[in-house]
Each structure stands twice: as structure tokens, then as C-alpha cells.
Enzyme design. Sequence first.
Site, mmCIF file in Angstrom:
data_model
loop_
_atom_site.group_PDB
_atom_site.id
_atom_site.type_symbol
_atom_site.label_atom_id
_atom_site.label_comp_id
_atom_site.label_asym_id
_atom_site.label_seq_id
_atom_site.Cartn_x
_atom_site.Cartn_y
_atom_site.Cartn_z
ATOM 1 N NE ARG A 1 3.369 92.879 5.857
ATOM 2 C CZ ARG A 1 4.559 93.417 5.204
ATOM 3 N NH1 ARG A 1 4.794 92.623 3.907
ATOM 4 N NH2 ARG A 1 5.336 94.310 5.753
ATOM 5 C CD GLU B 1 2.665 97.384 13.522
ATOM 6 O OE1 GLU B 1 3.733 98.165 13.957
ATOM 7 O OE2 GLU B 1 2.284 97.337 12.327
ATOM 8 C CD GLN C 1 14.264 99.604 20.360
ATOM 9 O OE1 GLN C 1 13.631 99.463 21.233
ATOM 10 N NE2 GLN C 1 15.228 100.570 20.143
ATOM 11 C CG LEU D 1 10.996 88.160 21.251
ATOM 12 C CD1 LEU D 1 9.515 88.591 21.230
ATOM 13 C CD2 LEU D 1 11.628 88.569 19.767
ATOM 14 N N GLY D 2 13.756 90.192 24.308
ATOM 15 C CA GLY D 2 14.301 91.577 25.142
ATOM 16 C C GLY D 2 13.470 92.533 25.089
ATOM 17 C CE1 TYR D 3 15.660 97.343 23.340
ATOM 18 C CE2 TYR D 3 15.405 95.656 22.010
ATOM 19 C CZ TYR D 3 16.217 96.868 22.569
ATOM 20 O OH TYR D 3 17.251 97.166 21.799
ATOM 21 C CB CYS E 1 15.652 108.558 -4.269
ATOM 22 S SG CYS E 1 16.559 108.457 -2.754
#
Length: 395
Positions: free
Chosen positions: A63, A75, A80, A118-120, A244
Amino acid sequence: MPISSFHPTYNDNPNPVGQTIDLPGFRLSADQPGKDLSNHEIHDLRQNLLRWYGESGRDLPWRRTRDPYAIWVSEIMLQQTQVKTVMPYYEHWMQQFPTIAHLAQADQQQVLKAWQGLGYYARARNLHRAAQIILAQHGGKFPQDLPSVMSLPGIGQTTAGGILSAAFNQAVPILDGNVKRVLARLRGIDVPPSQAIKALWQISASLLDPQQPRDFNQAFMDLGATICTPKNPACLLCPWNPHCLAYQTNMQNELPVSEKRAPTPHKQIGVAVIWNDRGQILIDRRKQEGLLGGLWEFPGGKIEPGETVEACIVREIQEEIGIEITVGDRLITIDHTYTHFRVTLNVHHCQYVSGEPQAIECDEVRWVEVADLEQFPFPQANVQIIEAIKQQQRQ
């Protein structure tokens, strides 16, 4: 650490949301962005969220930049995966591959090694391929229009919206898991999010502040990550609680409605740590497609019904690598969970007997020294095997 002090100006006309959607609980159309949400309420929701973000938004490294490459990397890593897990990987990645060109020109094995843990892993392969496409087709500059961004490998509509809004302040909505949860509670949606995707997209678009889309989308994600959490949301601290429906009806712990999930398959795997007479170990590199494509592993495969671990290992090594081995002592048993299934790795020491190793069911096989194993990208479960090997050698 607060992001900044916001001094927003507001447009009382919400973004148009298009066609009418019928959904249990409400009806959504271009002149009715959500059930009973007036233009004034949308104005309040925007204002309250941005004010809260200015006071409570997270200070995250991606950011602090408007570089679309750095934002794109964040991103993808955050898909996940929790922020606290991503942070060290992100910092290391940006040091190793500081630009799109650096990433595009890197070897895939370097890329997968940087991603290890990190996986995936398809995310890393897609980042690498997309960087090469950007270098070849866009002169190394990240594209700024939605169709071009979404045409890149691994980038869907939410990721594209996150990048374009954060990097270029474009008014493109998002719908990640956090946003789905917030909207399901905000509007009291009484079906699983997967059954309300079109409506959720329209609500997200209608709420998006067209004048401050960068801050709004970041605030939206923060709200879900830090306040409107999956369990025990901090409703009393939420800037949206006056509007809400879940909060007003005390349904915040029942919404969103859970998706129906099939039982998680559990696979038993036989794994071989194959030694030769020189004290080297045989490893293989998986084919590019699939869950762990391009990574190295200790060879093995699924144990068939009625088959012993030892028999499985002998059979799998013959079928996949074409060599004869003998199976020795058990090294370690590892339980590991993936998104849609669980595995138990039954790992045994094995001794090479005869035959020339062949890449029958993989892309490459290689004999390596134990000390050199850390140079290769392995799935996380296999990293535990390496640690077990080294620990046993130290004893």
C-alpha cells in the site's frame, strides 16, 4: 498505523448496477442497488468505511507503492493466504525479482524456489508466464485496461479489480472472500455466496466509491479481514453496523450460509528416498500441469487397496522411473492437507538395485547430494522429508 486522514468528497449518485437480479431475500436492479438501500445510505456506507479506514486501516508494504507490478505480486500472494504469511515472501520476492523484466527473465526453478512454502504453486507459474507475456506484448509495462489484465494467466476479475484500483485508482469493483462475507451479512443474503455471485458483484459495484476506488477497495478488504471475520465478528466496532441486516437480526454468526462440501478424500501415499552406492538420493521433477507442477519431489504414488506400503513403493518406482529398488526402514510419516484432499506420506529409505532412471511419469530425474537438496524447490511436505533425512544423519 493509520493509512492517512481522508478528506473525501462524495457523489450521491451510486454507480449503476445494470440488470435486475432475483434472489431469495431481495431484488436487485439498476435503480435499486440492494434491498432498501437508498442513495443516501450508499453515501453513508462509503463515508463511514473510508473514515474507518483512515483511522484503522492496516499499514502494508504494497500500500506504500503505486507500482502495478508490486501490487500484482501482493494480490496473487494473498489469494487464499493470510497477510502474516505473505509478508516475508513478498519482501524477499521483490528483492529477488524487483521488476516485471527480472521476473520474466528468471528461470522457472528460481521462481518456484522463491515461492516454496506458500502453496498453490500454479500462482507462481502463472506470475512467471504473465510476466513473459507482458514483456513480449506490452513492452514490459503492466496493462491498464480490464480486458488486457484479465487475459493474463492467473488473473481473474477480482484480482484485476484489485490491481487496477490500487495502482491506477480505476473504479473497478472487487469480490474476494472477505468482500463476499461482508456483503452477505450486510444484505442478509440467505443462500451460499456461490449461488449469489451476480448479485454480489452488482452490490459491490454499487457501493464502490467512484471518486476514491483505491481507498474504498482496500478498506473493503480490511473490513472483512479485521472486523467482519468468519467467526465472532467485531460488530460493535464495525462502521457499517447501522446498515447491516445480519447485525440487526443477530444473524452474523449464521451468515454467510455455508457451502455444501463433499467429504474430504484421504489418500495414502508410498514415498521412496532412494540411495545409490555413492550416498546420493534420486529426486524427480513433476510435470508442469497439476497442483505441484514443476516442483521436485521424492518419487512414489498412491497405495492401492490391499497393497502394502512396501509393495506400492516398488511398483510406483518401476512404473514412474523404470528402476529396481529394495525397500528398507521407515523414515517418517507425514500428514498434509491440501484444499480439496488430505494425504498421508509413508516415507521409506530405499536402496537402488539396477536400471537406468528414466523420466517416464515426470519431466526430469536426478541423483543429488543431500547437501544440495535445499537448492531445489520442493512441496512443503517434502521439505519435512529433507529435514528428517538430515536429522537422522546428525544422530
